[in-house]
Enzyme design. Sequence first.
Site, PDB file in Angstrom:
ATOM      1  N   TYR A  80       0.891  -1.149   0.000  1.00  0.00           N
ATOM      2  CA  TYR A  80       0.000   0.000   0.000  1.00  0.00           C
ATOM      3  C   TYR A  80       0.934   1.204   0.000  1.00  0.00           C
ATOM      4  O   TYR A  80       1.876   1.268   0.798  1.00  0.00           O
ATOM      5  CB  TYR A  80      -0.892   0.042   1.237  1.00  0.00           C
ATOM      6  N   CYS A  83       1.648   2.890   3.402  1.00  0.00           N
ATOM      7  CA  CYS A  83       1.915   2.016   4.545  1.00  0.00           C
ATOM      8  C   CYS A  83       3.318   2.290   5.082  1.00  0.00           C
ATOM      9  O   CYS A  83       4.296   2.230   4.327  1.00  0.00           O
ATOM     10  CB  CYS A  83       1.802   0.565   4.102  1.00  0.00           C
ATOM     11  N   PHE A  85       5.223   0.512   6.955  1.00  0.00           N
ATOM     12  CA  PHE A  85       6.085  -0.655   6.873  1.00  0.00           C
ATOM     13  C   PHE A  85       6.564  -0.886   5.439  1.00  0.00           C
ATOM     14  O   PHE A  85       7.692  -1.305   5.201  1.00  0.00           O
ATOM     15  CB  PHE A  85       5.360  -1.877   7.426  1.00  0.00           C
ATOM     16  N   CYS A  86       5.709  -0.605   4.471  1.00  0.00           N
ATOM     17  CA  CYS A  86       6.122  -0.659   3.074  1.00  0.00           C
ATOM     18  C   CYS A  86       7.149   0.438   2.799  1.00  0.00           C
ATOM     19  O   CYS A  86       8.119   0.234   2.046  1.00  0.00           O
ATOM     20  CB  CYS A  86       4.918  -0.486   2.155  1.00  0.00           C
TER      21      CYS A  86
END
Length: 331
Positions: A80, A83, A85-86
């Site tokens: 995403y 995001c 974490f991305c």
Amino acid sequence: MASSSGGSYTIVDRISNQGSGRSLPLWGSGAVLGLASVAAMTTSTMEADAENTTPEKNPYSLKDLKPSGKLPDSITLYQYEVCPFCCKVKAFLDLHKLPYRVVEVDPLGKSELKWSEYKKVPVVLLDGSTQLNNSSSIISQLYLELKASEGPSSHTKTWSVFSSKNTNGSRGKFPDESMIREEWRRWVDEKFVRAITVNIYRTANESFQTFDYITTHGNFGWAQRQAARIVGATMMWSLSNRLKKKYGIEGDVRQALYALAEEWAQGLNGQPFMGGEAPSLADIEAFGVIRSITGTDTFHDLQHNTNISPWYERMMKEVGVSSRLSDPKEV
């Protein structure tokens, strides 16, 4: 809702903890959109998934990991866009100038991950076959691959794909184990991300601002975008106090975030980075998380009211331009 440890998330994350838990019909069109799920998206965005609370392996440790012996010819990131974490993974790839292509996942249908039993993002696919899950695990594994490639056997045709230099004239450096800084990597996932989560929903204005940003950059249809903006922003603002309690954040949430930023700045001990003269994995991950909220009031206040800004500017220069590819044929 999920708790942090390592870094991945899913849209539907124990919805009963965040609202009515029901999927609602949208405008009588016959299509059913899980408005609570859409609203839950951004909260889950700032958390690791529940199943990673007690992972089989420590995602921050390199002890049980082994490099494959060959750098991949292609890297595909399922994500995403906003995001955090991305964004951690993208920061790592950008810093080390590892070319990668991105597949934006539909946050509700997730059809882009139909080939995978693991349905959370980020997911990284190496050479179209080797799957890596969980942001911290992905970064740890890629770190080992790069470190192994520093040896005399690394000068292969494969390495030429990754031989670009960053803005300071060199690839990522691996001077010693301080590059790992496991305790600070945990700090990013278990403290910093959570404080940011509460802050981006602190007021009604900030909650709508957050959803405007997410729906603009995410893989949403028009109906989903409107539902997320209106219903999602209102819901998350109303639940902000519950999030605050859940994460054990006391007092003014902005001041709590400032305190964490100062903790980070002091942890540098006068060095440019947590890794000394070069960014550690903790530097990369903290930078990626902050970059995920670029343009928000939280980002602006963090930069102007704490001492984290000089470090962030140094990281911006180190990371440089993105190595993201628009077409996989460019690899």
